[in-house]
Each structure stands twice: as structure tokens, then as C-alpha cells.
Design a protein around this motif. Structure first.
Motif, PDB file in Angstrom:
ATOM      1  N   THR A  43       0.836  -1.202   0.000  1.00 17.47           N
ATOM      2  CA  THR A  43       0.000   0.000   0.000  1.00 17.47           C
ATOM      3  C   THR A  43       0.869   1.249   0.000  1.00 17.47           C
ATOM      4  OG1 THR A  43      -0.125   0.150   2.413  1.00 17.47           O
ATOM      5  CG2 THR A  43      -1.776  -1.223   1.325  1.00 17.47           C
ATOM      6  N   PRO A  67      -3.031  -1.086   6.231  1.00 19.97           N
ATOM      7  CA  PRO A  67      -4.128  -1.727   5.496  1.00 19.97           C
ATOM      8  C   PRO A  67      -4.954  -0.706   4.722  1.00 19.97           C
ATOM      9  CG  PRO A  67      -3.976  -2.624   7.712  1.00 19.97           C
ATOM     10  CD  PRO A  67      -3.027  -1.453   7.661  1.00 19.97           C
ATOM     11  N   ILE A 120      -9.986  -8.960   4.471  1.00 22.85           N
ATOM     12  CA  ILE A 120      -9.529  -7.884   5.355  1.00 22.85           C
ATOM     13  C   ILE A 120      -9.153  -8.399   6.751  1.00 22.85           C
ATOM     14  CG2 ILE A 120     -10.778  -6.103   4.107  1.00 22.85           C
ATOM     15  CD1 ILE A 120     -12.895  -6.145   6.339  1.00 22.85           C
ATOM     16  N   PHE A 123      -3.231  -9.062   4.376  1.00 20.72           N
ATOM     17  CA  PHE A 123      -3.892  -7.781   4.167  1.00 20.72           C
ATOM     18  C   PHE A 123      -3.609  -6.822   5.323  1.00 20.72           C
ATOM     19  CE2 PHE A 123      -7.345  -4.716   4.288  1.00 20.72           C
ATOM     20  CZ  PHE A 123      -7.453  -4.337   2.960  1.00 20.72           C
ATOM     21  N   LEU A 124      -3.582  -7.344   6.521  1.00 17.60           N
ATOM     22  CA  LEU A 124      -3.375  -6.512   7.711  1.00 17.60           C
ATOM     23  C   LEU A 124      -1.933  -6.059   7.886  1.00 17.60           C
ATOM     24  CD1 LEU A 124      -5.644  -8.432  10.229  1.00 17.60           C
ATOM     25  CD2 LEU A 124      -6.093  -6.185   9.221  1.00 17.60           C
TER      26      LEU A 124
END
Length: 260
Positions: A40, A45, A75, A80-81
Motif C-alpha cells: 500500500t 491496510p 480484510i 492484508f493486515l
């Protein structure tokens, strides 16, 4: 053989279907076959476009039940975390890259990202047939816009000469016209329609599948549709409804480059 590794760039206002469905299908392929990593803009997240979960038009035009279930599982996942950060991620270390899309304004930080464009400029050539270090790249909906803005060493888009799909003009136009009095410019991420920008990149063909009135009445327009760029490992699709088919094609390409 080491498991295939896949990187998924996530961002604010991502379409939940276009990230969670590939995550689910890849996860179901199994940890012995694939390792999934998210990255990201800030190493935190990402957040999806919550309006898509609700249904942008009074509960309609939103994610399906299956997509919502996949999103809920995604999620909560460890990968993802605990994402990487865009500027600290070496895309070249991954066998495959998945590029999703989205409509809301937060998607611009992804589509405009020079960091991601630099990564993809080096990655995209390795999707060509015969590459000594073969890679697989999948893009859906607005994902090809990011590629259209990614320039190679000669200053041309990495989509130049490639066959691709993307969000069709008629889909974006119709969604905008149906919702503009309720949602304003929500379905117009940029002044230019997605298909028109991708076509301007110099792609050899921008193929968006059935789009006529008869196709809509017969349901052909809603059938899964994907595009493979010749015999290369670049694959693409139109919209969230194609995510299932594109994810399966993505896996087939990954198996081929890994010799599985």
C-alpha cells in the motif's frame, strides 16, 4: 519448487470485488502453491470503496454476496493486515502482479502513482513471450489506466502495441448517467473515460466484449470476459464481474511460467 509469489497493490477506494475475489481464488489454490503479499501507499491496510459494499444506486450496482464474503475474509487475513509499502516493494521479486480498479476519488493516488509506474515500467516487459525471467500481470477495470500512464525508456506507454481490455466506455457512461443526479461525478474518476484513455496509449487493440442492445437483452454482456495479449503473460478484463474468470486465467499463466 518454491511457491508462486503474487503482489497486490492496494489503495484507498479500491473496488472490493476486484481485490477480494483474486485473493480468495489464489488463497483457495493453497499456501503450498502461492504466497500472497499486499503493498500500500503507506504500509497500512487499505480501505475499499464502502459505497460499493452498500450499492451505489439505492442498494443496486454494488458487490455481490460472494464478493462481500470474500472481502470480509480478505480484510481479516494476515497478509492484508500487514502490507508492505509501495516505495519499499521490489515488484521484480514476485512472479505475478494483480492490478484492480475502482471509481471513487481515492483511487487516483494509485492510478497517478509515479512509484508504481516506475515498478511496472520494469515489470511489464517481462510479461512478453520468451522473456528470460517471465512474469505474469493481470489488470481489470481501471487497472489498465495505470499501465497506460506507465512509460518505457522510449517514452511510450507500456501498453503500446499490446492487446488489452479495460472498463468499457458504454459501462462507465451508463453508470454515470444512471447515478449523476444522486452521486454527482462518482462514476467519472477523470474527465476522460477509461476506454478512451487506454486507447490513446497506443495499444494495438482495446477489446471490451459485447456491448450492443441485443447483447444486453440476451445477457451476453454479463458473461465473463477476458483478454490475453497474444501469447504473452499480460491478461486483462473489463469490470468486477470478470474478476473470477481473470483470476483463474491469472493462475493458469502463473502455472505456466513456474513450470507447474
Amino acid at each position: 519448487m518454491a511457491p508462486t509469489t503474487v503482489i497486490i497493490p492496494a489503495y484507498r477506494d479500491f473496488d472490493p470485488t476486484e481485490l477480494s475475489i483474486p485473493w480468495k481464488i489464489l488463497s483457495d489454490w493453497g499456501p503450498s502453491n502461492v504466497t500472497i503479499t499486499f503493498t500500500t501507499i503507506d504500509g497500512k491496510p487499505a480501505e475499499c470503496d464502502s459505497l460499493v459494499l452498500k450499492g451505489p444506486l439505492f442498494g443496486f450496482l454494488g458487490a455481490s454476496k460472494a464478493a462481500k464474503e470474500a472481502y470480509t475474509a480478505m480484510i481479516a487475513s494476515k497478509e492484508f493486515l500487514h502490507p508492505l509499502k509501495w516505495e519499499e516493494t521490489d515488484f521484480d521479486a514476485y512472479d505475478g502482479v494483480w492490478l484492480g480498479g475502482g471509481h471513487a476519488q481515492g483511487v487516483k493516488e494509485y492510478l497517478d502513482s509515479k512509484v508504481l509506474q516506475t515498478q511496472l515500467a520494469a515489470y511489464m516487459p517481462k510479461t512478453k513471450a520468451g522473456s528470460a525471467d517471465p512474469k505474469v500481470l493481470a489488470a481489470v477495470c481501471h487497472g489498465p489506466v495505470l499501465l497506460s500512464r506507465t512509460l518505457d525508456e522510449s517514452g511510450k506507454s507500456v501498453l503500446a502495441g499490446r492487446e488489452t481490455s479495460c472498463l468499457p466506455y458504454h459501462m462507465e457512461r451508463d453508470a454515470y448517467n444512471l447515478t449523476r443526479f444522486h452521486l454527482g461525478e462518482y462514476y467519472r474518476t477523470y474527465p476522460a473515460y477509461v476506454q478512451h484513455e487506454v486507447e490513446a496509449s497506443g495499444a494495438s487493440a482495446v477489446t471490451t466484449g459485447p456491448e450492443g442492445v441485443l447483447d444486453r437483452v440476451s445477457g451476453k454482456i454479463d458473461k465473463p470476459f477476458t483478454v490475453t495479449d497474444g501469447d504473452s503473460n499480460y491478461v486483462s478484463a473489463r469490470w468486477p464481474g470478470d474478476s473470477w474468470a481473470l483470476a483463474e486465467l491469472f493462475i493458469e499463466k502463473l502455472k505456466a511460467v513456474k513450470g507447474a
